[in-house]
Design a protein around this motif. Structure first.
Motif, PDB file in Angstrom:
ATOM      1  N   LYS A 206       0.365  -0.830  -0.041  1.00  0.00           N
ATOM      2  CA  LYS A 206      -0.055   0.333   0.051  1.00  0.00           C
ATOM      3  C   LYS A 206       0.796   1.382   0.573  1.00  0.00           C
ATOM      4  O   LYS A 206       1.935   1.115   0.598  1.00  0.00           O
ATOM      5  CB  LYS A 206      -1.326   0.235   1.545  1.00  0.00           C
ATOM      6  N   ARG A 231      -4.420   6.606  -4.092  1.00  0.00           N
ATOM      7  CA  ARG A 231      -3.033   5.776  -3.504  1.00  0.00           C
ATOM      8  C   ARG A 231      -3.534   4.145  -4.528  1.00  0.00           C
ATOM      9  O   ARG A 231      -3.660   4.610  -5.153  1.00  0.00           O
ATOM     10  CB  ARG A 231      -3.660   5.135  -1.997  1.00  0.00           C
ATOM     11  N   SER A 233      -2.654  -0.277  -4.300  1.00  0.00           N
ATOM     12  CA  SER A 233      -2.211  -1.178  -2.781  1.00  0.00           C
ATOM     13  C   SER A 233      -2.672  -3.042  -3.564  1.00  0.00           C
ATOM     14  O   SER A 233      -3.532  -3.055  -4.832  1.00  0.00           O
ATOM     15  CB  SER A 233      -3.403  -0.645  -1.760  1.00  0.00           C
TER      16      SER A 233
END
Length: 842
Positions: A206, A231, A233
């Protein structure tokens, strides 16, 4: 690929550049900035401790000024941005368990959760949940197939706090939600420029960038803010490609006057999320489970690069390319405005406006039958005995030569969903006399849903983590017959539709609040009309390629050029009355009664005919509660009785109706509690939030006929049972979260340590109650260190004991979902995960 990279870079650059500029501006202007306390207080929503009963709440309140939590004649849960972060929710839906009695099944990933509210017989998706930003619902219907409103929202540093309300006055205000409403209040700029920037790394690959910056604009009462996140992940269940990837950008523009305020806000969301498919487990006894050989129930998934990209010939309009990495994501734009004005002499107005739209597509595997041997699958799919069979891995790694190889068939589903929505909620208030205010409001919403579905598409694959698809053909009389295509897919049957829904909701509501000494009374009523129509294409079997030997596409259900339109036009009232009695300034008791309705959605209209749609769902709710707060103790306890009517049932076997339609309901009694103890020195605290409920189905006539797993004694798989008195599906009788926390002062700043014990009691899969899912306990931990005035370091861990807990089993199998060998497909909790964030505040 270029567009994806551009989106990522644009979001990252916008956040980073804005925040760096904001840091420089804040440092450069800190000495010269002056604070206008009056203007800042006029619009700044921030609160130090949202659990405090003195906090003002605006959700479920007629007037713009809001009401103190201790004065509200209903129970409402609130949490600040920091308190939300420390709760470490696995998803936007998982955050809702801060409200006692809410059961979000977030094991399916960050989006697409089933959200259950104690006493509301849902059973899937989120029909009794509305998500709001700045007091405005995000869509006209709470949920549809492959859509629920938590999937439209991502939490980040642009949120100031959240208010979560169950029932009560929400049946009258907003969209008239009879169940659960969450209202996220955005951060706004203030006279002193301030913000933060944070970087997070997690144990599952992550990486996340967060930031926010709020600032004044000139000296004329204007304020701005901007922030968001980006982000990526791999996820705890690594699919061999990015499980979650995307970002969000939010901005506000605020203007304050002595008599009111104007807030504009905008948000862009582009995020892709893995929708997790159930995996196999062994059911040792009812409610007791263990790992299936070869599968880690905490970390494994079927998803893989080998099945990531497919071409679906069954997609309406001539086929389409689909990508599992697109997941169940959202690509949406929002623009809203809130205007509040006090005209004096007791008159005030409030107006909330929102327009939003975009795509919420689904690309995911959906469970079919339980695992079996390759030879059993071939027999069930028409391969003649003695035929020369060829089974080969689609990734080119060779042949499958073992007829007893463990395989499974999963549906590779693609749904394109385009939503559009515009809403305006206007209200005017008049103080009639001292202590009494009358409010009238008009709610107008217009929205559309345009879908293209490709459902079915069973893909044969190895029954292993990160599975490999298998293509099967056979030779008979010198002719080759292709059971699957080269991707391992079978298109026959399926449900490949176009659907276009349009609806308008109009509601008028009236509310009166009256303070008499220690009493605060309110009564509200609403009359709402929903005028909607839904058009769905009719289906006929088609041989897509015209080749009789490609067996996989000889009888595919496809749109035939004709359509069925269903019109729906219903009007119904809702009402609520409540009373609070202040025993002391820090202690109150309250009582509330309300009755509301749930209008039909586009999905309820699909498959119906005009005038033959399901009945209105109706609920009446009675609640009494007690609130208390002192320096050491906080308590908010309520008892409720919820009665539901209007659930419809059509007896059928293999989809063929076998009797007349009937309606039934449910009856639930329960206790919600939210309590906290803090030592006088503020160094230790413990929170206890939870719910006990006794909910069951009622006044059901006859027996339920359903199709489950065939057995030796019942090869047809048709079973019968009576559901009267059965526990409401997917709702635990008991659930609670206990969080002890320590604060340790140091010379450099405070260190906080905490752990959360979550207990989820016995719960069942469906209305028959025959598939028990047991109970479980899991533990989250956290530590946060404030270093100096600017730095915050936060370490979070979820399910640190690797608890094996189930939230649901295979929803496409009714009754007992375990085969003769005890194999069951289900969604367990994700395994242990840690993350570390470093945040700089300025």
């Amino acid at each position: 690929m270029k567009n994806k990279q551009l989106t990522r870079l644009t979001l990252s650059a916008a956040i980073a550049a804005t925040l760096m500029a904001g840091t420089a501006y804040a440092q450069g202007s800190a000495q010269s900035s002056t604070t206008s306390t009056k203007q800042a207080a006029a619009h700044k929503p921030s609160v130090k401790n949202a659990q405090n009963l003195e906090q003002m709440v605006v959700t479920g309140v007629a007037t713009t000024g809001g009401v103190r939590k201790i004065d509200a004649s209903y129970s409402i849960t609130t949490a600040t941005n920091n308190q939300i972060q420390l709760a470490n929710p696995r998803s936007s839906a998982d955050l809702l368990k801060l409200s006692p009695g809410v059961w979000p099944e977030s094991t399916g990933g960050e989006t697409g959760a089933n959200i259950e509210v104690a006493g509301f017989p849902g059973g899937g998706d989120a029909p009794f949940y509305t998500n709001q930003i700045m007091g405005t619902p995000l869509y006209g219907m709470p949920s549809l197939s492959f859509f629920e409103q938590s999937s439209m929202f991502r939490f980040d540093d642009t949120v100031d706090h959240v208010e979560i309300l169950q029932g009560g006055p929400s049946v009258v205000f907003g969209d008239g939600q009879i169940g659960l409403t969450s209202n996220y209040i955005l951060k706004q700029g203030t006279d002193t420029p301030s913000g933060d920037i944070g970087l997070t790394y997690g144990s599952q690959g992550k990486e996340r960038l967060d930031g926010f910056y709020g600032f004044p604009i000139g000296q004329n009462g204007w304020y701005g803010s901007i922030g968001g996140f980006w982000r990526k992940s791999d996820g705890v269940r690594d699919p061999q490609f990015a499980a979650n990837k995307g970002g969000q950008l939010t901005a506000t523009l605020t203007r304050d006057w002595d008599a009111g305020s104007l807030v504009f806000w905008a948000r862009g969301l582009d995020d892709k999320n893995q929708f997790i498919t159930p995996i196999p487990l062994i059911q040792n006894s009812p409610g007791n489970f263990s790992a299936y050989p070869g599968f880690n129930p905490l970390t494994d998934t079927y998803y893989s690069r080998a099945m990531q990209h497919v071409y679906l010939e069954s997609y309406p309009g001539g086929g389409t390319n689909a990508n599992l990495a697109d997941g169940r994501g959202a690509k949406l734009g929002f623009f809203g405005a809130n205007f509040d004005w006090d005209y004096g002499n007791g008159w005030s107005i409030s107006d909330k406006f929102l327009v939003d739209g975009g795509n919420m597509d689904t690309n995911a595997l959906f469970s079919g039958s339980n695992p079996q041997t390759l030879s059993s699958w071939e027999t069930g799919n028409g391969v003649p005995t003695g035929a020369a069979v060829t089974a080969s891995y689609t990734n080119g790694s060779g042949m499958v030569t073992n007829p007893n190889a463990d395989v499974i068939s999963q549906g590779w589903w693609h749904i394109h969903k385009n939503l559009k929505y515009v809403v305006n909620d206007f209200r005017v208030s008049r103080r009639l006399f001292e202590g009494n205010t009358l409010t009238a409001g008009l709610y107008l919403a217009h929205y559309t849903d345009n879908d293209r579905w490709s459902l079915g598409n069973p893909m044969l694959m190895t029954n292993t983590p990160n599975a490999t698809p298998i293509a099967v053909s056979y030779v008979q009389n010198g002719q080759t017959y292709y059971v699957t295509n080269g991707q391992g897919l079978i298109y026959n049957g399926g449900y490949n539709i176009t659907e276009n829904g349009v609806a308008t909701n109009k509601a008028f509501y009236l509310s009166d609040s009256w303070k008499i000494g220690q009493w605060l009374l309110d009564a509200s009523g609403r009359v709402e009309n929903e005028n909607a129509h839904n058009t769905v294409c009719n289906l006929s079997p088609v041989n897509i390629d015209g080749n009789a030997y490609t067996l996989y596409d000889n009888t595919v259900s496809m749109c035939n050029g004709t359509y069925t339109r269903t019109d729906y036009n219903k009007t119904h009232p809702s009402w609520t009355i409540g009373a609070t009695y202040k025993i002391r300034e820090n202690m109150a008791v309250y009582a509330r009664a309300n009755k509301g309705v749930h209008f039909n959605s586009f999905d309820d209209m699909r498959g119906s005919t005009t005038g033959n749609t399901p009945p209105l769902l109706k609920i009446q709710n009675f609640e009494v509660g007690y609130k208390y707060e002192s320096r050491e103790f906080l308590a908010n306890v309520s008892f409720y009785h919820r009665q539901f009517d209007g659930l419809s049932y059509q007896p059928s076997v293999f989809g063929v109706p076998t009797g007349a339609k009937s309606t039934y309901g449910s009856d639930t009694k329960g206790i919600n509690f939210n309590m906290k103890y803090t030592t006088p020195n503020q160094l230790f605290s413990v929170d206890w939030v939870g719910d006990w409920m006794d909910g069951h189905y009622s006044h059901f006539e006859g027996n339920v006929a359903f199709y489950g797993l065939p057995t030796a004694g019942n090869p047809s798989g048709v079973f019968y049972t009576n559901i009267n008195g059965k526990q409401l599906q997917r709702q635990p009788k008991v659930q609670f979260r206990l969080t002890p926390a320590f604060r340790i002062p140091t010379a450099y700043g405070d260190l906080r340590l905490w752990a959360t014990w979550e207990h989820v009691g016995n719960h069942t899969q469906d209305q028959t109650g025959l598939q028990e899912l047991g109970s479980y306990n899991d533990f989250d931990v956290g530590a946060q260190f404030d270093y100096g005035k600017n730095w915050v370091f936060t370490l979070m861990g979820s399910n640190v004991t690797n608890a094996l807990g189930l939230t649901e089993s295979n929803s496409r199998i009714a009754g007992s979902a375990a085969g003769a060998t005890g194999v069951i497909l289900a969604r367990p909790l994700e395994g242990r995960e840690y993350s570390l964030q470093a945040k700089y505040r300025f």
